[in-house]
Design a protein around this motif. Structure first.
Motif, mmCIF file in Angstrom:
data_model
loop_
_atom_site.group_PDB
_atom_site.id
_atom_site.type_symbol
_atom_site.label_atom_id
_atom_site.label_comp_id
_atom_site.label_asym_id
_atom_site.label_seq_id
_atom_site.Cartn_x
_atom_site.Cartn_y
_atom_site.Cartn_z
ATOM 1 N N LEU B 143 -0.701 -3.893 6.649
ATOM 2 C CA LEU B 143 -1.964 -4.820 6.462
ATOM 3 C C LEU B 143 -2.796 -4.894 8.181
ATOM 4 O O LEU B 143 -3.310 -5.788 8.420
ATOM 5 C CB LEU B 143 -2.139 -5.951 5.976
ATOM 6 N N VAL B 144 -1.411 -6.189 8.663
ATOM 7 C CA VAL B 144 -1.685 -6.697 9.870
ATOM 8 C C VAL B 144 -2.337 -6.332 10.720
ATOM 9 O O VAL B 144 -2.635 -6.672 11.955
ATOM 10 C CB VAL B 144 -0.109 -7.208 10.356
ATOM 11 N N ARG B 145 -2.613 -4.386 10.881
ATOM 12 C CA ARG B 145 -2.667 -3.473 11.636
ATOM 13 C C ARG B 145 -4.535 -3.425 11.511
ATOM 14 O O ARG B 145 -4.606 -2.429 11.853
ATOM 15 C CB ARG B 145 -2.238 -2.339 12.202
ATOM 16 N N ASN B 146 -4.632 -3.727 10.375
ATOM 17 C CA ASN B 146 -6.728 -3.179 9.942
ATOM 18 C C ASN B 146 -6.058 -2.112 10.087
ATOM 19 O O ASN B 146 -7.413 -1.578 10.428
ATOM 20 C CB ASN B 146 -7.019 -4.241 10.655
ATOM 21 N N PRO B 147 -5.686 -1.180 8.688
ATOM 22 C CA PRO B 147 -5.515 -0.504 8.215
ATOM 23 C C PRO B 147 -6.918 0.211 7.977
ATOM 24 O O PRO B 147 -7.099 -0.147 6.968
ATOM 25 C CB PRO B 147 -4.368 0.562 8.183
ATOM 26 N N LYS B 148 -7.700 1.310 7.484
ATOM 27 C CA LYS B 148 -8.363 1.681 6.645
ATOM 28 C C LYS B 148 -8.283 1.981 4.982
ATOM 29 O O LYS B 148 -8.672 2.185 3.768
ATOM 30 C CB LYS B 148 -9.060 2.496 7.344
ATOM 31 N N ILE B 149 -6.867 2.414 5.647
ATOM 32 C CA ILE B 149 -6.411 2.933 4.028
ATOM 33 C C ILE B 149 -4.659 2.409 4.214
ATOM 34 O O ILE B 149 -4.191 2.551 4.648
ATOM 35 C CB ILE B 149 -6.274 4.807 4.223
ATOM 36 N N LEU B 150 -4.743 1.662 2.875
ATOM 37 C CA LEU B 150 -3.469 1.087 2.194
ATOM 38 C C LEU B 150 -2.304 2.502 1.181
ATOM 39 O O LEU B 150 -3.320 2.638 0.420
ATOM 40 C CB LEU B 150 -3.553 -0.077 2.404
ATOM 41 N N ILE B 151 -1.888 3.013 1.443
ATOM 42 C CA ILE B 151 -1.006 3.567 0.916
ATOM 43 C C ILE B 151 0.008 2.542 -0.173
ATOM 44 O O ILE B 151 1.335 1.950 0.464
ATOM 45 C CB ILE B 151 -1.173 5.412 0.992
ATOM 46 N N ALA B 152 0.113 3.157 -1.232
ATOM 47 C CA ALA B 152 1.583 1.856 -1.701
ATOM 48 C C ALA B 152 2.389 2.680 -3.425
ATOM 49 O O ALA B 152 1.573 3.431 -3.759
ATOM 50 C CB ALA B 152 0.697 0.668 -2.675
ATOM 51 N N ASP B 153 3.000 3.434 -2.714
ATOM 52 C CA ASP B 153 4.210 4.202 -3.383
ATOM 53 C C ASP B 153 5.149 3.742 -4.519
ATOM 54 O O ASP B 153 6.119 3.444 -3.781
ATOM 55 C CB ASP B 153 4.550 5.631 -2.646
ATOM 56 N N GLY B 178 -12.121 -4.666 1.906
ATOM 57 C CA GLY B 178 -12.501 -3.833 2.202
ATOM 58 C C GLY B 178 -11.727 -2.125 2.624
ATOM 59 O O GLY B 178 -12.177 -1.496 3.150
ATOM 60 N N THR B 179 -10.450 -1.916 2.421
ATOM 61 C CA THR B 179 -9.196 -1.661 2.278
ATOM 62 C C THR B 179 -9.448 -0.359 1.230
ATOM 63 O O THR B 179 -9.681 -0.600 0.299
ATOM 64 C CB THR B 179 -8.528 -2.127 2.600
ATOM 65 N N THR B 180 -9.493 1.091 1.451
ATOM 66 C CA THR B 180 -9.324 2.209 0.702
ATOM 67 C C THR B 180 -8.094 1.684 -0.111
ATOM 68 O O THR B 180 -6.983 1.637 1.143
ATOM 69 C CB THR B 180 -9.427 3.465 1.256
ATOM 70 N N VAL B 181 -7.473 2.091 -1.491
ATOM 71 C CA VAL B 181 -6.475 1.572 -1.712
ATOM 72 C C VAL B 181 -5.491 2.701 -2.537
ATOM 73 O O VAL B 181 -6.732 3.051 -3.438
ATOM 74 C CB VAL B 181 -5.957 0.301 -2.808
ATOM 75 N N LEU B 182 -4.579 3.023 -2.449
ATOM 76 C CA LEU B 182 -4.486 4.462 -3.020
ATOM 77 C C LEU B 182 -3.161 3.910 -3.536
ATOM 78 O O LEU B 182 -1.959 3.652 -3.001
ATOM 79 C CB LEU B 182 -4.345 5.545 -2.073
#
Lengths: 305, 217
Positions: B143-153, B178-182
């Motif tokens: 998260l620290v880089r403020n991603p638009k998408i976070l993928i959690a495998d 506001g982050t897209t989470v997958l």
């Protein structure tokens, strides 16, 4: 720039946090560098000794007692102009006698000569040093052609002096052989040492392949991953070189007298002392070079995208 | 398609909207992980197109892959923390590789550690903390880089139920920001309780895609 400092910092940090791995790699580095220094020393020693031996070999032309000063001067000039000749020294009859008398091993004979008083039996001669000892026979042949007044009685390479000619030939053969074997051995040991250190670093990196994988996933560029490892490898080199020198200096001091005494290595030791700065730079340079290049090569495999 | 002609995924066509929370379910070997490997370009599709945001994966060149990976935060089942770095350094590493200024790092990392509830553990090494805490470090790093998408495998794959819920709640909180989470998982309770979009993959094919899905296999 900021990336460069981070890479440098990371390299140092990794060195300390992987203390055991670093210690092992540094130990191997010390051994490698000591082997290399030893070979450098041996190579210089052999070269110096060979040069000493070769410089003692010369061509002596004995002159007829009837030859005049003008004839001698003329021939000396002609010999000196030969491209294969390094120097020509004229030894007069009187000089030859003096040389003989001053030599310790001849004391007994000198005494008996003085008693019988047979005059001066020694011929005047030219002591010729050649540039390339391998071509001493060619020089001898050429000089014979130059000798128009036929003042040369005989040469140290003539058939009559077969034995001396053989000795010269043997010295040439042996010294060439020793130099060749030395060169081959040095290369072989250098390659072995390089393989050992390369493998050590390769294994050190292999144990950390997962870290490399993680760095890639986090989005590190190739240089950001490779850089610290190369810094680390160079630091093995710096540490190894420092410890190698710390070990070598007292060792040389300790065995130095023995080497001078038994092997006549005095001149080599002196030349090492004179070039100590170069030795230090060489050992450090070699260490850093081996460490960084090994790291670079070893990590390449893990960096493929 | 893998070199040994195993087809991991085929005919998968998905569109995930920004700020969505999507769960992908499927049994082991169904192709969940392959989907994620495709998204971070660890794997290349034999055929088909992948577009994330404005980036077309076919045209991106090799040198830009690190930059792509910096834009997508990924959290793995096995955490993938660097063992020789402290919690703080692990999170800071994500910023260091992006060339972020040191002053910026010093500001951002404590903030994100506070968000995941690890303010006190900045100076310890990953081997000294629990699995749940490790996963929170991994999320902080993502998260620290403020991603638009976070993928959690499968982020809860190695965790007990209590810790699993903490992680899921953290993901929901991140999604709210506001982050897209997958998320991929095969934890039935979690999927059923989330009441979010669920995509079910079986034998490499999307078999179900429901707005408010349940775990059915």
């Amino acid at each position: 720039m900021i990336t460069f400092w981070r890479i440098l910092k990371t390299g140092f940090r990794n060195l300390f946090r992987n203390a055991w791995l670093s210690a092992a790699a540094t130990a191997i580095m010390i051994i490698t560098l000591i082997i290399m220094t030893f070979f450098a020393f041996s190579a210089v020693f052999v070269q110096t000794k060979l040069a000493e031996v070769k410089s003692k070999v010369d061509l002596t032309l004995f002159l007829k007692d009837s030859s005049t000063e003008a004839q001698i001067k003329k021939l000396q000039g002609l010999i000196l102009s030969d491209p294969g000749v390094k120097s020509v020294e004229y030894v007069s009859k009187a000089d030859a006698l003096k040389r003989f008398q001053s030599s310790d091993s001849n004391k007994e004979i000198v005494k008996s000569i003085n008693d019988t008083d047979i005059g001066n039996p020694f011929p005047a001669s030219f002591d010729i040093k050649v540039n390339d000892i391998n071509k001493i026979a060619e020089v001898n042949d050429r000089i014979k052609k130059l000798d128009e007044d036929k003042i040369v009685d005989e040469s140290s390479l003539d058939k009559k002096n077969q034995e001396r000619g053989d000795v010269v030939g043997n010295i040439v053969k042996i010294s060439n052989g020793v130099a060749r074997v030395g060169a081959v051995l040095s290369v072989v040991f250098l390659v072995i040492a390089l393989l050992i250190i390369f493998n050590t670093i390769r294994m050190a990196i292999f144990t950390r392949r997962e870290e490399i994988e993680i760095m890639k996933l986090v989005g590190a560029t190739k240089w950001f991953i490779r850089g610290p490892f190369i810094i680390e490898g160079s630091l093995y080199g710096v540490l190894g070189a420092t410890l190698c020198l710390i070990l070598l200096v007292p060792l040389t001091k300790a065995v130095g007298p023995f080497l001078v005494d038994k092997l006549g290595a005095g001149s080599v030791l002196v030349s090492f002392e004179n070039h100590f700065l170069w030795l230090v730079l060489g050992v450090y340079g070699l260490g850093i070079l081996i460490g960084s290049i090994s790291s670079w090569l070893a990590i390449a495999r893990h960096l493929k995208v | 398609m893998y070199p040994n002609k195993t087809v991991a995924l085929s005919g998968v066509s998905l569109h995930i909207a920004p700020k969505e929370f999507v769960t992908i379910v499927g049994s082991s070997g169904a192709g969940k992980s392959t989907l994620i490997r495709l998204l971070i370009k660890e794997e290349l599709p034999t055929s088909g197109k992948i577009i994330v945001g404005s980036i077309d994966y076919d045209t991106i060149d090799k040198a830009n892959i690190p930059h792509l990976r910096r834009r997508i935060g990924v959290v793995f089942q096995d955490f993938k923390l660097l063992p020789n770095l402290t919690v703080y350094e692990n999170v800071a590493f994500a910023l260091e590789v992006s060339g972020v200024k040191t002053s910026e790092i010093k500001r951002a990392v404590p903030k994100i550690l506070q968000l995941v509830g690890l303010s006190e553990k900045g100076n310890v090494y990953p081997s000294e903390i629990s699995g749940g805490e490790k996963q929170r470090v991994a999320i902080a790093r993502a998260l620290v880089r403020n991603p638009k998408i976070l993928i959690a495998d499968e982020p809860t794959g190695n965790l007990d139920p209590k810790n699993s819920w903490d992680i899921i709640e953290l993901l929901l909180k991140i999604n709210k920001f506001g982050t897209t989470v997958l998320l991929t998982t095969h934890n039935k309770e979690i999927v059923n309780a989330l009441k979010k979009r669920v995509i079910t993959i079986n034998r490499g094919r999307v078999v179900k895609d429901e707005k408010v899905g349940r775990y059915v296999l």
